[in-house]
Design a protein around this motif. Structure first.
Motif: not given
Ligand SMILES: [Mg+2]
Ligand SMILES: Nc1ncnc2c1ncn2[C@@H]1O[C@H](COP(=O)(O)OP(=O)(O)OP(=O)(O)O)[C@@H](O)[C@H]1O
Length: 197
Positions: A15-18, A39-41, A43-45, A72-74
């Motif tokens: 649930g990071r991006s959410t 910052r997630d490769q 790139q979901h967000l 920051i999303d990771t």
């Molecule tokens: Mg994510």
């Protein structure tokens, strides 16, 4: 100089991006200027933002310094070097804990080690996500989460319900309101760690 909050947990799909998206929206609606940083490769967000951009004044996706708060999303991390990098670039860390369930709770001691080693971001709290109120497993792991949190002296936020179930819909406000309030408090009381004392 803006304050930065990194949202991280060693596991994927917690649930990071959410959290980044919903918390950013809630804080922008409260009048803060917020940048969401992917910052997630994976790139979901960014992909979600392309399809569902939020038209809220003060809220944007991108590495913008001229804001009050950078969220920051990771990526899920098993690589401690990258996790330490996330923790050293941020003032604060927020940790979504899916469920709670065994996997997301049992990974927390590793995360606490990273926080200790990084000696950077301060932990604002654990945020249970996708919480099933009536599930026995959730009750058991919520109790374990509270035990662990009190051993480390960390706050546990009121859980964000599993919003795919009707029973989780709350009538008493936005599910991210308690976290947003805690962050507003830190924005007022805590200068950025990047600012020399
Ligand atoms: Mg994510
Ligand atoms: N409160 C919630 N209720 C129901 N479903 C949720 C909730 N929060 C997140 N989800 C769903 O759970 C899945 C994982 O959530 P999300 O993408 O936010 O996690 P993540 O930690 O960023 O995952 P990843 O490792 O892929 O980056 C998504 O399909 C998302 O829509």
């Amino acid at each position: 100089m803006s304050t930065s909050l990194t949202v991280l947990h060693p596991k994927g799909g917690v649930g990071r991006s959410t959290t980044v998206y919903m918390l950013g929206a809630e804080l922008a609606l409260r009048g803060h200027r917020v940048a969401l940083i992917d910052r997630d490769q994976g790139q979901h967000l960014s992909r979600i933002w392309q399809v569902y951009p939020l038209d809220i004044p003060g809220l944007d996706l991108g590495d913008n310094e001229d804001v009050d708060l950078r969220i920051i999303d990771t990526a899920p991390e098993v690589d401690s070097a990258r996790a330490l990098g996330y923790l050293r670039e941020a003032d604060w860390a927020l940790v979504p804990v899916k469920g709670p369930e065994a996997g997301s709770v049992l990974a927390l001691p590793l995360l606490m080690e990273w926080l200790d080693q990084a000696n950077g971001a301060r932990l604002i709290g654990f945020l249970p996500t996708m919480h099933h109120v009536r599930r026995a497993e959730s009750k058991q792991w919520m109790a374990e989460l509270h035990k662990l949190a009190s051993a480390y002296g960390v706050r546990v936020f009121p859980p964000v319900g599993n919003l795919s179930t009707l029973a989780a819909y709350r009538l008493d406000g936005h599910p991210y309101a308690p976290v947003a309030e805690a962050i507003e408090h830190t924005l007022v009381t805590t200068p950025s760690v990047a600012t020399p004392a």
